[in-house]
Write an enzyme that holds these catalytic residues in place. Structure first.
Site, short mmCIF file in Angstrom:
data_model
loop_
_atom_site.label_atom_id
_atom_site.label_comp_id
_atom_site.label_asym_id
_atom_site.label_seq_id
_atom_site.Cartn_x
_atom_site.Cartn_y
_atom_site.Cartn_z
N ASP A 297 -3.79 -17.92 1.64
CA ASP A 297 -4.96 -18.53 1.00
C ASP A 297 -5.61 -19.56 1.92
OD1 ASP A 297 -2.53 -19.75 0.60
OD2 ASP A 297 -3.00 -20.55 -1.38
N LYS B 210 2.88 -15.51 2.51
CA LYS B 210 2.77 -16.22 1.23
C LYS B 210 4.20 -16.55 0.81
CE LYS B 210 0.30 -17.60 -2.36
NZ LYS B 210 -0.67 -18.70 -2.29
N ASP C 217 -5.74 -6.46 5.78
CA ASP C 217 -6.91 -5.69 5.36
C ASP C 217 -8.04 -6.67 5.03
OD1 ASP C 217 -8.58 -3.78 4.37
OD2 ASP C 217 -7.35 -3.21 2.66
N ASP D 95 -11.35 -7.97 7.75
CA ASP D 95 -12.75 -7.78 7.36
C ASP D 95 -13.49 -9.11 7.34
OD1 ASP D 95 -12.56 -5.06 7.11
OD2 ASP D 95 -13.48 -5.00 5.12
N TYR E 91 0.82 -1.21 0.00
CA TYR E 91 0.00 0.00 0.00
C TYR E 91 0.86 1.26 0.00
CZ TYR E 91 -4.11 -2.88 1.11
OH TYR E 91 -5.11 -3.80 1.07
#
Ligand code: NAD
Length: 357
Positions: free
Chosen positions: A224, A192, A248, A252, A138
């Site tokens: 994942d 990852k 992020d 959520d 980001y």
């Protein structure tokens, strides 16, 4: 202890008022706390021409913690970007260098039906997602979109940079391990590493750091799989720690396991545990001013403030127990109401928490 209180917009003033009453009630127990109100968001744009005015900056920097309601609303949606309420939120996070975002997802057994998952999968869920907030793809440079020659023709190409330094990983890891010590002493680090070098470094640093925390169990999971496990068997987790982008998405996902947005607090911390505490939900303009908003996420955010910024675990647990008691009594605001429960408004819910305290 100085707390800067930013009620914000929409339901913000209503829900923050209840959290303030709870903090004030704890004063009778010897909690020394000063509460200083200031403006942030749309109300600040209207009153001072900036979403994060200088007077607020000064108070927020001087305070030991910040309690925030929520910002935003349709009346500011067409403002130019610098005068949008969310600008205030991004600015204060950056200004205070809040790099660690803590979002608990707790499903009280009484609210098990609010989740879209089967009650047996989620009832009693209590996990904490620790998300790095100021680094990763980001913020990484270089980034951009430009025309380049690809496959024999000029076309638009976009790119971002996923980047973490060892020190950035270490400081968020420390927050996760320390938080786990106040819970069930298990940290699951999400990465990852099978594809991304940055996250191989992430895993290596977490393993090195875990040597300082022999009392906390460290495990690793690929992102994942973590997304899958969160809906398959979420109760396996205690603390999850991950980077900005994975966090992020996963935070959520985790918050929605509970189905009750009005119940979820959050904290964003700097390196010395100064923090900004706010509910995970927004300013709910559809119900603003009606006295029906659920104040519990904000009250639970104040409990997080007591725990993380003020190191007062006993006071934090008192507030959390009071909330549990009120739910057990069957009191519900509209967002979590179900058959057989008593529907109450914002103020009545606050009164009930105070009585339980
Ligand atoms: P929202 O979270 O405000 O509302 C979504 C739904 O949940 C609405 O139906 C609302 O009534 C309900 N809801 C939310 N909190 C509730 C509570 N405490 N009690 C009862 N019901 C509650 O999200 P949105 O509608 O997408 O956004 C509304 C405004 O809030 C927008 O301007 C948005 O930019 C802003 N927002 C602010 C923050 C923040 O300040 N951190 C976060 C998200 C959205």
């Amino acid at each position: 202890m100085k707390v800067c209180v930013l009620a914000g917009d929409g339901i913000g003033p209503e829900i923050v008022a209840e959290a303030v009453r709870v903090l004030e009630a704890l004063r009778t127990d010897g909690l020394k706390i000063e509460l200083e109100p200031a403006l942030l968001g749309g109300c600040a744009v209207d009153a001072a021409g900036s979403a994060y005015p200088e007077a607020t900056q000064k108070l927020a920097r001087e305070a030991d913690a910040v309690l925030l309601g929520a910002v935003g609303g349709p009346q500011w949606d067409n403002n130019p970007r610098p005068l949008r309420p969310e600008r205030g939120l991004l600015a204060i996070r950056k200004d205070l260098n809040l790099f660690a975002n803590l979002r608990p997802a707790i499903l009280y057994p009484e609210l098990a039906n609010a989740s879209t998952l089967k009650p047996e999968v989620v009832s009693g869920l209590d996990i904490l997602i620790v998300r790095e907030l100021t680094g990763d793809i980001y913020f990484g440079e270089p980034r951009g979109v430009e025309n380049r020659e690809v496959d024999g023709r000029s076309q638009r190409v976009g790119w971002n940079t996923m980047i973490y330094s060892e020190s950035e990983i270490r400081r968020i890891g420390k927050v996760a391990f320390e938080a786990a010590r106040k819970r069930n002493r298990r940290v699951c680090s999400v990465d990852k590493m099978n594809v991304l070098e940055t996250t191989q470094l992430w895993r290596d640093v977490m393993i090195e750091l875990s040597k300082d925390y022999p009392d906390v169990e460290l495990s690793h999971m690929l992102v994942d799989n973590a997304a899958m496990q969160l809906v398959k068997a979420p109760k396996q987790f205690d603390v999850m720690v991950t980077g900005n982008m994975f966090g992020d998405i996963l935070s959520d996902e985790a918050s929605m396991l509970t189905g009750s947005i009005g119940m979820l607090p959050s904290a964003s911390l700097d390196a010395s545990n100064k923090g900004l505490y706010e509910p995970s939900h927004g300013s709910a303009p559809d119900i603003a001013g009606k006295g029906v908003a659920n104040p519990l996420a904000t009250i639970l955010s104040a409990a997080m403030m007591l725990r993380y910024s003020f190191g007062n675990e006993a006071a934090a647990q008192r507030v959390e127990s009071a909330v549990k008691k009120v739910l057990a009594l069957g009191l519900r605001t509209g967002d979590i109401w179900e058959e057989g429960c008593k529907r109450v408004g914002t103020r009545e819910m606050g009164d009930a928490v105070l009585a339980a305290l």
